[in-house]
Design a protein around this motif. Structure first.
Motif, PDB file in Angstrom:
ATOM      1  N   ILE A 229      65.750  84.040  -0.999  1.00  0.00           N
ATOM      2  CA  ILE A 229      64.756  85.104  -1.152  1.00  0.00           C
ATOM      3  C   ILE A 229      63.360  84.509  -1.294  1.00  0.00           C
ATOM      4  O   ILE A 229      62.374  85.084  -0.815  1.00  0.00           O
ATOM      5  CB  ILE A 229      65.108  86.006  -2.351  1.00  0.00           C
TER       6      ILE A 229
ATOM      7  N   TRP B 295      72.368  86.604   3.534  1.00  0.00           N
ATOM      8  CA  TRP B 295      70.910  86.515   3.521  1.00  0.00           C
ATOM      9  C   TRP B 295      70.343  85.992   4.837  1.00  0.00           C
ATOM     10  O   TRP B 295      69.251  86.414   5.245  1.00  0.00           O
ATOM     11  CB  TRP B 295      70.437  85.669   2.331  1.00  0.00           C
TER      12      TRP B 295
ATOM     13  N   ILE C 252      70.159  89.056   6.870  1.00  0.00           N
ATOM     14  CA  ILE C 252      68.964  89.850   6.564  1.00  0.00           C
ATOM     15  C   ILE C 252      67.740  89.260   7.266  1.00  0.00           C
ATOM     16  O   ILE C 252      66.918  89.980   7.860  1.00  0.00           O
ATOM     17  CB  ILE C 252      68.729  89.915   5.041  1.00  0.00           C
TER      18      ILE C 252
ATOM     19  N   ALA D 164      59.700  91.642  -1.957  1.00  0.00           N
ATOM     20  CA  ALA D 164      60.479  90.687  -2.742  1.00  0.00           C
ATOM     21  C   ALA D 164      59.824  90.535  -4.100  1.00  0.00           C
ATOM     22  O   ALA D 164      58.601  90.428  -4.215  1.00  0.00           O
ATOM     23  CB  ALA D 164      60.575  89.343  -2.029  1.00  0.00           C
TER      24      ALA D 164
ATOM     25  N   LEU E 241      63.266  97.835   1.730  1.00  0.00           N
ATOM     26  CA  LEU E 241      64.160  96.823   1.177  1.00  0.00           C
ATOM     27  C   LEU E 241      63.468  96.158   0.005  1.00  0.00           C
ATOM     28  O   LEU E 241      62.295  95.771   0.116  1.00  0.00           O
ATOM     29  CB  LEU E 241      64.521  95.768   2.222  1.00  0.00           C
TER      30      LEU E 241
ATOM     31  N   ALA F 224      64.153  92.967  -2.499  1.00  0.00           N
ATOM     32  CA  ALA F 224      64.970  91.800  -2.833  1.00  0.00           C
ATOM     33  C   ALA F 224      64.589  91.320  -4.222  1.00  0.00           C
ATOM     34  O   ALA F 224      63.396  91.159  -4.529  1.00  0.00           O
ATOM     35  CB  ALA F 224      64.744  90.688  -1.806  1.00  0.00           C
TER      36      ALA F 224
ATOM     37  N   LEU G 128      70.012  92.941  -3.281  1.00  0.00           N
ATOM     38  CA  LEU G 128      69.133  93.701  -2.411  1.00  0.00           C
ATOM     39  C   LEU G 128      69.321  95.190  -2.629  1.00  0.00           C
ATOM     40  O   LEU G 128      70.446  95.682  -2.686  1.00  0.00           O
ATOM     41  CB  LEU G 128      69.423  93.353  -0.938  1.00  0.00           C
TER      42      LEU G 128
ATOM     43  N   THR H 253      68.372  98.765  -0.834  1.00  0.00           N
ATOM     44  CA  THR H 253      67.894  99.393   0.404  1.00  0.00           C
ATOM     45  C   THR H 253      67.722 100.885   0.154  1.00  0.00           C
ATOM     46  O   THR H 253      68.677 101.570  -0.230  1.00  0.00           O
ATOM     47  CB  THR H 253      68.875  99.180   1.561  1.00  0.00           C
TER      48      THR H 253
END
Length: 467
Positions: free
Chosen positions: A323, A350, A353, A389, A407, A409, A460, A462
């Motif tokens: 991440i 990941w 992603i 993130a 999204l 993270a 994560l 969403t």
């Protein structure tokens, strides 16, 4: 040119200075000052556009350069050979990588981490008896292949030393090597031929060109007899241009990696990707370096430093590493044959992603927050997707836009994520753990202000907004 900044103690002002050392007939100074007060990322984006207007056209970025990569450096160091690379490549392809970068060690039997054998740039026959066949096998596995070159170094233990020992910019005795003088045309011809053979003879897809900054580590001596240019920087530019021409003659979409600190926009025409400099086992530094590069690298694909971890690391912490490199192309460098099923599942999730959302993550409008704190929150958006993130226990402001997909993270130990909404909203929420498992699906009625949601560390969230 010298650029400086500092405090004027007598007045409390913060002063910036720009000093140009003029040479007769040299280029004029163009100084850009942005007083718009907009987000600093937008200002930097306009600076890179300004640089691009004055530079040479960029050849474009091959699709593989924007996909996750596997590097042999931290995982194998110099102990590389065809079987070990193929074993790693097979697993790397299965978890979502699209290229392998074979680093130092391919050119020597020495395993002491020095550069005494650089300069010949021929494969170690014991490790790579048929390099072209080995590359064909890696291609069969579905991966592109890049080969490492420490471009400036001429090792004292190689055959090329006897040819070029009198064409040196400066010596590096602690490395058992010296830096070649690129002002000599035969030096440039030698290096160009040796780098070009990677694609011309062995069928590779590109090269990793390392240590370009060493050419400028010290002031260059006066131009020697036989040089065709007086300035070492011009010699480097000609060398890189020659290499680029030769590579693209065989492979128009050749991939060329540079890395920090050789990040000048003058180098953009000769590279397709830029990697953050070495910061092993430091996810925070990898985050800061990749974001810095994303803000200033113009057309280049930005790669993380190779992500490594102890073979006993938890899947959650591996996800935190990934991440922290989310807004760049992830390069991983761990012995994949030693990974547990949970560790491999984390990598697969990941890297998936990173692949599926590469348009938003790599090409979207990037807005990192609070550079003075190391970018504790980073946001990007592209088309209908926003990605955020979170690297610290801070609230996550929800964008007040019509983009339906968000999204979030979570790379922090705090799992109580506060989503701050500016208006009432309704969204479908899917929460995934670090391996992609789904502990929760629900519908959230978001109220103005903070809305707590539990997102696992390395996990994560969403959100899909209802129309």
């Amino acid at each position: 040119m010298s650029v400086g900044a500092g405090v004027v103690e007598e007045s409390g002002d913060f002063a910036f200075t720009v000093e140009q050392h003029l040479t007769p007939g040299g280029p004029p100074l163009h100084l850009r000052i942005d007083l718009s007060g907009r987000h600093f990322a937008d200002t930097l984006r306009s600076v890179t556009d300004w640089w691009a207007e004055a530079g040479e056209p960029h050849p474009g970025v091959a699709p593989a350069a924007r996909m996750p990569a596997y590097s042999t450096w931290y995982s194998l160091h110099q102990s590389v050979d065809a079987p070990s690379v193929e074993r790693q490549a097979a697993i790397a392809a299965a978890i979502g990588c699209e290229s392998v970068i074979v680093d130092d060690g391919w050119q020597t039997t020495d395993r002491t981490r020095g550069y005494g054998h650089c300069g010949d740039w021929q494969p170690n026959p014991a490790a790579f008896p048929d390099l072209a066949a080995h590359v064909t096998e890696v291609h069969r596995l579905g991966l592109s292949y890049l080969l490492w070159y420490a471009l400036p170094f001429i090792g004292r233990l190689g055959d090329a030393w006897h040819r070029f020992q009198d064409k040196i910019l400066h010596h590096e005795p602690h490395l058992d090597a010296a830096v070649l003088d690129p002002r000599h045309p035969d030096v440039r011809d030698h290096l160009t031929q040796r780098v070009a053979q990677s694609v011309e003879r062995w069928g590779m897809d590109g090269v990793k060109i390392d240590f370009i900054d060493r050419f400028a580590a010290r002031p260059a001596p006066a131009p020697p007899t036989g040089a065709d240019c007086t300035d070492a920087h011009e010699g480097v530019r000609r060398l890189l241009a020659d290499i680029d021409t030769r590579l693209r003659r065989t492979r128009p979409d050749a991939i060329v990696e540079h890395r920090q600190p050789h990040t000048s926009p003058a180098l953009w025409p000769y590279a397709t990707m830029l990697r953050a400099t070495d910061c092993p086992l430091s996810p925070a530094e990898n985050r800061q370096r990749t974001i810095d590069c994303r803000l200033t690298a113009g057309p280049l694909a930005v790669h993380s430093d190779m992500i490594m971890w102890h073979h006993g690391e938890t899947p959650e912490n591996i996800a935190v590493h990934l991440i922290n490199a989310l807004f760049a192309v992830p390069q991983i460098s761990a012995d994949l044959t030693r990974q547990t099923p949970d560790q491999l599942a984390t990598l697969t999730f990941w890297l998936g992603i990173a692949r599926r959302h590469r348009a938003a993550l790599q090409l979207g409008t990037l807005h990192p927050a609070r550079p003075e704190l190391g970018y504790p929150l980073v946001r990007t958006h592209h088309d209908d997707t926003t990605v955020i993130a979170r690297y610290a226990p801070i609230p996550v402001p929800l964008p007040d836009t019509g983009r339906p997909t968000l999204l979030v993270a979570n790379a922090d130990r705090d799992t109580a994520v506060q989503l701050t909404a500016v208006r009432a909203d309704r969204a479908h929420a899917t929460i995934q753990g670090c391996r992609g498992e789904i502990p929760s699906r629900t519908t959230l009625d978001l109220a103005p202000g903070p809305n707590p949601v539990t997102v696992p560390t390395g996990g994560l969230l969403t959100l899909t907004r209802e129309p």
